[in-house]
Design an enzyme around this catalytic site. Structure first.
Site, PDB file in Angstrom:
ATOM      1  CE1 TYR A  55      -3.426  -2.513  -0.352  1.00  0.00           C
ATOM      2  CE2 TYR A  55      -4.025  -2.190   1.939  1.00  0.00           C
ATOM      3  CZ  TYR A  55      -4.242  -2.802   0.720  1.00  0.00           C
ATOM      4  OH  TYR A  55      -5.286  -3.682   0.576  1.00  0.00           O
ATOM      5  CG  HIS A 130      -2.830  -8.518  -1.557  1.00  0.00           C
ATOM      6  ND1 HIS A 130      -2.095  -7.388  -1.330  1.00  0.00           N
ATOM      7  CD2 HIS A 130      -4.083  -8.074  -1.824  1.00  0.00           C
ATOM      8  CE1 HIS A 130      -2.867  -6.314  -1.438  1.00  0.00           C
ATOM      9  NE2 HIS A 130      -4.083  -6.712  -1.753  1.00  0.00           N
ATOM     10  CB  THR A 265     -13.472   7.420   4.473  1.00  0.00           C
ATOM     11  OG1 THR A 265     -13.498   8.839   4.404  1.00  0.00           O
ATOM     12  CG2 THR A 265     -13.622   6.976   5.924  1.00  0.00           C
TER      13      THR A 265
HETATM   14  N1  LIG Z   1      -7.680  -7.277  -0.673  1.00  0.00           N
HETATM   15  C1  LIG Z   1      -7.677  -6.515  -1.743  1.00  0.00           C
HETATM   16  O1  LIG Z   1      -7.368  -6.945  -2.860  1.00  0.00           O
HETATM   17  C2  LIG Z   1      -8.077  -5.089  -1.593  1.00  0.00           C
HETATM   18  C3  LIG Z   1      -8.304  -4.277  -2.720  1.00  0.00           C
HETATM   19  C4  LIG Z   1      -8.704  -2.958  -2.502  1.00  0.00           C
HETATM   20  C5  LIG Z   1      -8.861  -2.467  -1.207  1.00  0.00           C
HETATM   21  N2  LIG Z   1      -8.609  -3.282  -0.139  1.00  0.00           N
HETATM   22  C6  LIG Z   1      -8.801  -2.816   1.257  1.00  0.00           C
HETATM   23  O2  LIG Z   1     -10.065  -2.209   1.346  1.00  0.00           O
HETATM   24  C7  LIG Z   1      -9.906  -0.925   1.928  1.00  0.00           C
HETATM   25  C8  LIG Z   1     -10.998  -0.023   1.485  1.00  0.00           C
HETATM   26  O3  LIG Z   1     -10.962   0.163   0.076  1.00  0.00           O
HETATM   27  P1  LIG Z   1     -11.511   1.518  -0.514  1.00  0.00           P
HETATM   28  O4  LIG Z   1     -10.726   2.665   0.001  1.00  0.00           O
HETATM   29  O5  LIG Z   1     -11.653   1.355  -1.976  1.00  0.00           O
HETATM   30  O6  LIG Z   1     -12.971   1.509   0.193  1.00  0.00           O
HETATM   31  P2  LIG Z   1     -14.257   2.363   0.089  1.00  0.00           P
HETATM   32  O7  LIG Z   1     -14.653   2.675   1.492  1.00  0.00           O
HETATM   33  O8  LIG Z   1     -15.208   1.663  -0.825  1.00  0.00           O
HETATM   34  O9  LIG Z   1     -13.835   3.697  -0.678  1.00  0.00           O
HETATM   35  C9  LIG Z   1     -13.212   4.764  -0.040  1.00  0.00           C
HETATM   36  C10 LIG Z   1     -13.185   5.915  -1.026  1.00  0.00           C
HETATM   37  O10 LIG Z   1     -14.547   6.302  -1.285  1.00  0.00           O
HETATM   38  C11 LIG Z   1     -14.668   7.685  -1.055  1.00  0.00           C
HETATM   39  N3  LIG Z   1     -15.998   7.932  -0.491  1.00  0.00           N
HETATM   40  C12 LIG Z   1     -16.555   7.359   0.589  1.00  0.00           C
HETATM   41  N4  LIG Z   1     -17.801   7.849   0.797  1.00  0.00           N
HETATM   42  C13 LIG Z   1     -18.013   8.744  -0.165  1.00  0.00           C
HETATM   43  C14 LIG Z   1     -19.116   9.575  -0.496  1.00  0.00           C
HETATM   44  N5  LIG Z   1     -20.238   9.581   0.230  1.00  0.00           N
HETATM   45  N6  LIG Z   1     -18.998  10.375  -1.571  1.00  0.00           N
HETATM   46  C15 LIG Z   1     -17.873  10.378  -2.294  1.00  0.00           C
HETATM   47  N7  LIG Z   1     -16.784   9.606  -2.040  1.00  0.00           N
HETATM   48  C16 LIG Z   1     -16.860   8.788  -0.983  1.00  0.00           C
HETATM   49  C17 LIG Z   1     -13.593   8.008  -0.032  1.00  0.00           C
HETATM   50  O11 LIG Z   1     -13.297   9.371  -0.110  1.00  0.00           O
HETATM   51  P3  LIG Z   1     -12.989  10.197   1.257  1.00  0.00           P
HETATM   52  O12 LIG Z   1     -11.634   9.785   1.666  1.00  0.00           O
HETATM   53  O13 LIG Z   1     -13.092  11.618   0.818  1.00  0.00           O
HETATM   54  O14 LIG Z   1     -14.048   9.813   2.248  1.00  0.00           O
HETATM   55  C18 LIG Z   1     -12.471   7.121  -0.492  1.00  0.00           C
HETATM   56  O15 LIG Z   1     -11.751   7.728  -1.567  1.00  0.00           O
HETATM   57  C19 LIG Z   1      -8.501  -0.497   1.517  1.00  0.00           C
HETATM   58  O16 LIG Z   1      -7.985   0.507   2.350  1.00  0.00           O
HETATM   59  C20 LIG Z   1      -7.758  -1.797   1.674  1.00  0.00           C
HETATM   60  O17 LIG Z   1      -7.446  -1.982   3.039  1.00  0.00           O
HETATM   61  C21 LIG Z   1      -8.237  -4.569  -0.312  1.00  0.00           C
END
Ligand SMILES: NC(=O)c1ccc[n+]([C@@H]2O[C@H](COP(=O)([O-])OP(=O)(O)OC[C@H]3O[C@@H](n4cnc5c(N)ncnc54)[C@H](OP(=O)(O)O)[C@@H]3O)[C@@H](O)[C@H]2O)c1
Length: 300
Positions: A55, A130, A265
């Site tokens: 990450y 992963h 977020t």
């Molecule tokens: N195992 C895997 O292969 C894998 C792959 C991808 C991710 N992950 C894990 O999953 C975690 C979460 O993934 P993710 O960050 O994609 O999750 P997510 O919670 O679906 O998306 C977060 C993103 O959405 C935005 N967001 C949230 N609410 C919003 C709203 N109401 N309006 C507009 N934008 C909004 C956030 O912006 P703000 O920051 O402005 O709130 C942030 O950029 C990662 O940190 C990682 O740990 C794992």
């Protein structure tokens, strides 16, 4: 208040996990800001933090670890998850020609050692593979993962993005039980409800975690699924006096498999509101209204 989810061997995770993939994308990456996120998560009952070696181009674990180095008492209040086996092309690895997967014993054990140093801890609560690796030597990988648990450096092993065939192959070569599979689930990525993955996980008693539960923000964008959901989100927000992102998380929490959403977020206020999503109880018809709107048609 968020519940704790009990896994085998006394391991507990919080009902929501905080994912640090985007930690380095914040305008403010100071220790103070990282610490503010950690404190807020802990206050809200989000005690589990989801990392991966890669990450932030291999930077996020160390960024988080600086806050733990400054305040070591925090470690006992949280569960640390990390992952490995994706080898990125990066300026840090100038000799790497292609992004690839590596599940060799050497690679995994080296990666865990790095994670422990970066995170300023002596153990990970969960280490996940992963991605499934087409070249995995299951006997070698399984033995390396068992050895990490036996050494105490890792409390439990999980996988991510694994199909049942993938996790069964690995499990066949391990004495410790695979405890978690982290897969993509959201209103925009709901295949696991139809392709048998979620049923297989429940049958095999493997805890499911949902990455990108808000589809990385795409649920609130101009994506066609987001456009279809928008009017429904609006009416549900009025009915439940909440925000659309809370509804999207409540939709996952309503599933009887106790899906653990991994939220990403960087917004402190959103950490607070999302942790209240467990208070929103969606009934069966509302769940299907959202599912059908996301699919663009009613269920057959
Ligand atoms: N195992 C895997 O292969 C894998 C792959 C991808 C991710 N992950 C894990 O999953 C975690 C979460 O993934 P993710 O960050 O994609 O999750 P997510 O919670 O679906 O998306 C977060 C993103 O959405 C935005 N967001 C949230 N609410 C919003 C709203 N109401 N309006 C507009 N934008 C909004 C956030 O912006 P703000 O920051 O402005 O709130 C942030 O950029 C990662 O940190 C990682 O740990 C794992």
């Amino acid at each position: 208040m968020l519940n704790a989810i009990n896994l085998d061997d006394g391991l507990q995770l919080s009902q929501l996990v905080y994912g640090v993939w985007r930690l380095g994308d914040d305008d403010d990456t100071s220790i103070t800001q990282v610490r503010a996120k950690i404190d807020l998560c802990l206050e809200q009952g989000i005690t589990s933090f989801d990392h991966a070696d890669i990450y932030g181009d291999y930077q996020c674990e160390a960024l988080f670890g600086k806050a733990l180095a400054q305040s070591p008492e925090l470690r006992g209040q949280m569960q640390l998850i990390s992952k490995c086996n994706i080898a990125l092309t990066s300026a840090r690895f100038p000799n790497r020609r292609v992004k690839h997967y590596d599940t060799s014993a050497q690679y995994i054990t080296d990666s865990v050692e790095h994670s422990l140093v970066n995170l300023h801890t002596d153990h990970l609560d969960i280490l996940m593979m992963h991605r499934p690796d087409p070249l995995m030597d299951a006997a070698q990988t399984g033995a390396a993962l068992d050895a990490l648990v036996d050494s105490g450096k890792v409390k439990a092993i999980g996988v991510s993005n694994f199909s049942r065939a993938d996790w069964q192959l690995l499990q066949k070569h391990m004495s410790h039980k695979l405890q978690v599979n982290q897969i993509e689930i959201s209103l925009l990525a709901s295949e696991c409800f139809r392709d048998g993955t979620l049923a297989d996980l429940q049958t095999d008693q493997i805890q499911v975690m949902a990455w990108s539960p808000l589809a990385g923000g795409a649920l609130f964008s101009t994506h066609p699924v987001a456009r279809r959901l928008e009017p429904l989100f609006k009416s549900l927000c009025e009915r439940f006096q909440c925000s659309a992102d809370q509804i999207a998380i409540a939709w996952l929490l309503a599933h009887p498999a106790n899906i653990i959403p991994v939220v990403g977020t960087n917004n402190l206020e959103r950490i607070k509101t999302l942790s209240k999503a467990s208070e929103i109880k969606l009934d069966r018809e509302t769940w299907f209204e959202l599912y059908s709107a996301a699919q663009g048609c009613e269920v057959p």
